[in-house]
Motif scaffolding. Structure first.
Motif, short mmCIF file in Angstrom:
data_model
loop_
_atom_site.label_atom_id
_atom_site.label_comp_id
_atom_site.label_asym_id
_atom_site.label_seq_id
_atom_site.Cartn_x
_atom_site.Cartn_y
_atom_site.Cartn_z
N SER A 193 7.62 -4.03 -11.80
CA SER A 193 7.45 -2.82 -12.60
C SER A 193 7.55 -1.56 -11.75
N ALA A 194 8.36 -0.61 -12.21
CA ALA A 194 8.45 0.69 -11.54
C ALA A 194 7.26 1.57 -11.91
N ALA A 195 6.56 1.20 -12.99
CA ALA A 195 5.40 1.99 -13.41
C ALA A 195 4.23 1.79 -12.46
N ASN A 199 0.82 -1.22 0.00
CA ASN A 199 0.00 0.00 0.00
C ASN A 199 0.85 1.26 0.00
N ASP A 200 2.06 1.17 -0.50
CA ASP A 200 2.99 2.30 -0.54
C ASP A 200 2.62 3.24 -1.70
N ALA A 201 1.89 4.29 -1.37
CA ALA A 201 1.45 5.25 -2.39
C ALA A 201 2.54 6.29 -2.62
N ARG A 202 2.75 6.63 -3.87
CA ARG A 202 3.71 7.67 -4.23
C ARG A 202 3.07 8.62 -5.24
N ASN A 203 3.66 9.78 -5.34
CA ASN A 203 3.20 10.74 -6.33
C ASN A 203 3.40 10.14 -7.72
N ASN A 251 8.57 6.74 -9.22
CA ASN A 251 8.41 5.31 -9.49
C ASN A 251 7.67 4.65 -8.33
N ALA A 252 6.91 3.63 -8.65
CA ALA A 252 6.22 2.84 -7.61
C ALA A 252 7.23 1.94 -6.92
N PHE A 253 6.88 1.48 -5.73
CA PHE A 253 7.71 0.47 -5.06
C PHE A 253 7.80 -0.73 -5.99
N GLN A 254 9.00 -1.24 -6.16
CA GLN A 254 9.20 -2.39 -7.04
C GLN A 254 9.32 -3.67 -6.21
N ALA A 255 8.43 -4.60 -6.47
CA ALA A 255 8.47 -5.88 -5.78
C ALA A 255 9.79 -6.58 -6.07
N GLN A 256 10.25 -7.35 -5.11
CA GLN A 256 11.50 -8.10 -5.25
C GLN A 256 11.18 -9.57 -5.47
N TYR A 257 11.83 -10.15 -6.47
CA TYR A 257 11.68 -11.57 -6.77
C TYR A 257 13.08 -12.17 -6.83
N ARG A 259 0.54 6.74 -7.43
CA ARG A 259 1.15 5.57 -8.07
C ARG A 259 1.31 4.49 -6.99
N MET A 260 0.70 3.35 -7.24
CA MET A 260 0.74 2.22 -6.31
C MET A 260 1.55 1.08 -6.92
N PRO A 261 2.16 0.25 -6.07
CA PRO A 261 2.89 -0.91 -6.59
C PRO A 261 1.95 -1.89 -7.28
#
Length: 129
Positions: free
Chosen positions: A64-66, A29-33, A37-43, A85-87
């Motif tokens: 995705s950073a988008a 739920n990390d919201a950004r302007n 870039n959105a929080f990028q999940a780690q795999y 912008r949400m992850p």
């Protein structure tokens, strides 16, 4: 002692996987302007260690950073048009991976325990002979 070493490498990999998943869930739920870039999940990327000596984390792939744009005009980081912008993280997918990582960790912990018991039994046989 190879069984313990191989299972220990898998324990380390599963622990790193659990840490990565928990980080993804914590930032879901990390919201950004929208200009950021959105929080990028780690795999995690895991590969076999040469010579069949276990497994190791060899890298991290990022989502995705988008992310995805969500209309939330009450959010303090929202743009003037009301978007944030949400992850792009699927909670269901993360929870499924969490279960797999937990079960993998438990299975490898059982392998270590069984191997330890087997080695102790072999030592007892050697002492009695």
């Amino acid at each position: 002692m190879d069984a313990i070493g191989i299972a220990a490498s898998a324990l380390n990999m599963h622990q790193a996987w659990l840490n990565s998943i928990s980080d993804n869930i914590a930032n879901i739920n990390d919201a950004r302007n929208p200009s950021q870039n959105a929080f990028q999940a780690q795999y995690l990327v895991a590969n076999e260690v040469a010579g069949n000596q276990g497994v190791a984390v060899t890298g991290v792939a990022h989502g995705s950073a988008a992310g995805k744009l969500v209309y939330d005009p009450t959010n303090p980081v929202a743009s003037s048009t009301g978007y944030v912008r949400m992850p792009d993280i699927d909670l269901g997918e993360q929870m499924s991976e969490l279960i797999m990582a937990q079960r993998g960790f438990q299975a490898n912990a059982n392998v270590v325990d069984r191997a330890k018991t087997m080695y102790q039994s072999a030592l007892q046989i050697g002492r009695n002979a």
